[in-house]
Design a protein around this motif. Sequence first.
Motif, PDB file in Angstrom:
ATOM      1  N   ASP A  88       0.809  -1.227   0.000  1.00 18.27           N
ATOM      2  CA  ASP A  88       0.000   0.000   0.000  1.00 18.27           C
ATOM      3  C   ASP A  88       0.838   1.271   0.000  1.00 18.27           C
ATOM      4  OD1 ASP A  88      -2.525  -1.211  -0.131  1.00 18.27           O
ATOM      5  OD2 ASP A  88      -2.391  -1.738   1.982  1.00 18.27           O
ATOM      6  N   LEU A  89       2.131   1.125  -0.158  1.00 12.67           N
ATOM      7  CA  LEU A  89       2.995   2.299  -0.320  1.00 12.67           C
ATOM      8  C   LEU A  89       3.541   2.304  -1.745  1.00 12.67           C
ATOM      9  CD1 LEU A  89       5.139   2.287   2.962  1.00 12.67           C
ATOM     10  CD2 LEU A  89       3.000   3.491   2.532  1.00 12.67           C
TER      11      LEU A  89
ATOM     12  N   ARG B  33       4.971   6.619  10.732  1.00  7.92           N
ATOM     13  CA  ARG B  33       4.611   7.309   9.480  1.00  7.92           C
ATOM     14  C   ARG B  33       4.276   6.307   8.389  1.00  7.92           C
ATOM     15  NH1 ARG B  33       8.974  12.152   8.750  1.00  7.92           N
ATOM     16  NH2 ARG B  33       7.993  12.400   6.724  1.00  7.92           N
ATOM     17  N   LYS B  34       5.065   5.256   8.319  1.00  7.05           N
ATOM     18  CA  LYS B  34       4.826   4.220   7.309  1.00  7.05           C
ATOM     19  C   LYS B  34       3.468   3.558   7.527  1.00  7.05           C
ATOM     20  CE  LYS B  34       5.994   0.231   8.232  1.00  7.05           C
ATOM     21  NZ  LYS B  34       5.254  -0.870   8.869  1.00  7.05           N
ATOM     22  N   ALA B  37       0.639   6.019   6.721  1.00  7.78           N
ATOM     23  CA  ALA B  37       0.532   6.249   5.266  1.00  7.78           C
ATOM     24  C   ALA B  37      -0.139   5.051   4.593  1.00  7.78           C
ATOM     25  CB  ALA B  37       1.909   6.497   4.674  1.00  7.78           C
ATOM     26  N   ALA B  38       0.277   3.841   4.984  1.00  7.33           N
ATOM     27  CA  ALA B  38      -0.297   2.628   4.376  1.00  7.33           C
ATOM     28  C   ALA B  38      -1.780   2.514   4.731  1.00  7.33           C
ATOM     29  CB  ALA B  38       0.467   1.398   4.848  1.00  7.33           C
ATOM     30  N   ARG B  41      -4.055   4.875   2.845  1.00  4.14           N
ATOM     31  CA  ARG B  41      -4.338   4.412   1.482  1.00  4.14           C
ATOM     32  C   ARG B  41      -5.436   3.357   1.461  1.00  4.14           C
ATOM     33  NH1 ARG B  41       0.688   5.317  -0.584  1.00  4.14           N
ATOM     34  NH2 ARG B  41       0.602   7.493  -1.178  1.00  4.14           N
ATOM     35  N   SER B  42      -5.305   2.375   2.356  1.00  2.00           N
ATOM     36  CA  SER B  42      -6.174   1.200   2.229  1.00  2.00           C
ATOM     37  C   SER B  42      -7.424   1.265   3.119  1.00  2.00           C
ATOM     38  CB  SER B  42      -5.378  -0.063   2.579  1.00  2.00           C
ATOM     39  OG  SER B  42      -5.043  -0.061   3.949  1.00  2.00           O
TER      40      SER B  42
END
Lengths: 232, 244
Positions: A88-89, B33-34, B37-38, B41-42
């Motif tokens: 998802d990145l 942060r990762k 961010a992921a 998105r989902s």
Amino acid sequence: MIEVRNLVKRFGLKTILRGLDFSVAPGEFVALLGPNGAGKTTFLRILSSLSRQSLGEVKVAGHSLPNQAAQVRAKLGVVSHLPLLYPDLTAEENLRFYGRMYGIEAIEARITEVLKMVDLENRRKDLVRTFSRGMQQRLAIGRAVIHNPEVMLFDEPYTGLDQDASEMLDDVLRSVAAKGRTVVMTSHDLVRAEELATRFDILSRGVIAASISKSDLAKTNLLAFYKQSLES
Amino acid sequence: MRFARSTYPTPQLIDNMKTPAPSLWKATFAIVRKDLAAEFRSFELVSAMLVFSLLVIIIFNFALELNIEVRKTVNAGVLWATFAFAGTLGLNRSMSVEKDRGCMDGLLLAPVDRSAIFFGKALSNLAFMLVVEAIVLPVYSLLYNVNLLRLDLVGVILLGSIGYTSVGTLLSTMSAQTRTREILLPILLFPVAMPVLLASVKACSGLLAGDAIEDILTPLNLLIVYDVVFIAVAFMVFDYVVEE
């Protein structure tokens, strides 16, 4: 660059590695070959500090394992059959994350450099989940070299790749090795291993059963040597 | 056994890139942060937790056909049962994302203190749980006709969530390494998290019954001690938990 003496690894009562000795000189590209269950992946996991040895000495890039694992990890890049990427990145977000985890300064320039190297610059903003298996594996190599490691470990990097993707991966692997890195790669693909590596070690029943350099291989062929090593 | 010399020239340093190992907090925030961010998105994790939580409070709303007075006594229990079950969903998912694609190995290969992985994942899990709680609280208030949007109550819920996610992150890291992780996590987590759940329910019940902070000091202190102890324990043992 890598020194292993009398390495033993046990899982419960089962002994996987039985007093293995192994050494790799700086800049060497060693293909570690062997049947399923020989202990190749276990061996690479110990070299990469993901697993502890039961007995024996392991030194990578001048540092002992497991005591100096953090120093070893800073000098090590690992690629396995799993890409170790977040679907998802985007490609650049994955590299940025791993760059931060390795404390890279000037991270944006390094991301661009790495994406160029693995030929994914035009897909930098795309989510990894939209990538083909071959592209993911190339990005996985980019992830593994983001911190410019001295030693690279590849565990079956060709698993699940089609012919085109494998050929592209060949080029990336060559460029990784050509920069003077020390490389250890496990593979079942003898043809590819023969093209890329400078030395071939056969791991069987938990020890290095045989070893041959590329120059000595001219007198025989790798398949014959492999079969002979496993039978002896 | 023969060892050949390399056919490559003597290696030169590839370039002089500086890579000092990042500090614990830099690595921790990189992971947070990762994860954010992921998830942004989902929306897989938060949406699953949220739908589950809303379903639970709606089911309880219909199942407990109680008068207003009796409802007051079960509010805290229903609320924490909802948070605990939804939290387990999130904890399972958060760690299986790392495990399924080998990303946990990617984290473990980084030259950082492994406690950074624990703190990063625990903070992400806490953030997801707080987002769900922030949506559930007003909905619950409407459905059950009780005001849960109070600063003191939010403080207790925050303390309870910190304790629950810290022990949950540690145990989900352990259970993620097994084949039966979805079943194993609640079996491991609920007994260990029992003190934090009981203390949270007790403190919330007291506040909803109109008690002052001084009256709920015992469960509140227990919550604080639990949070400190479990964060310290996780900090000390995480390295061993992730080791093969």
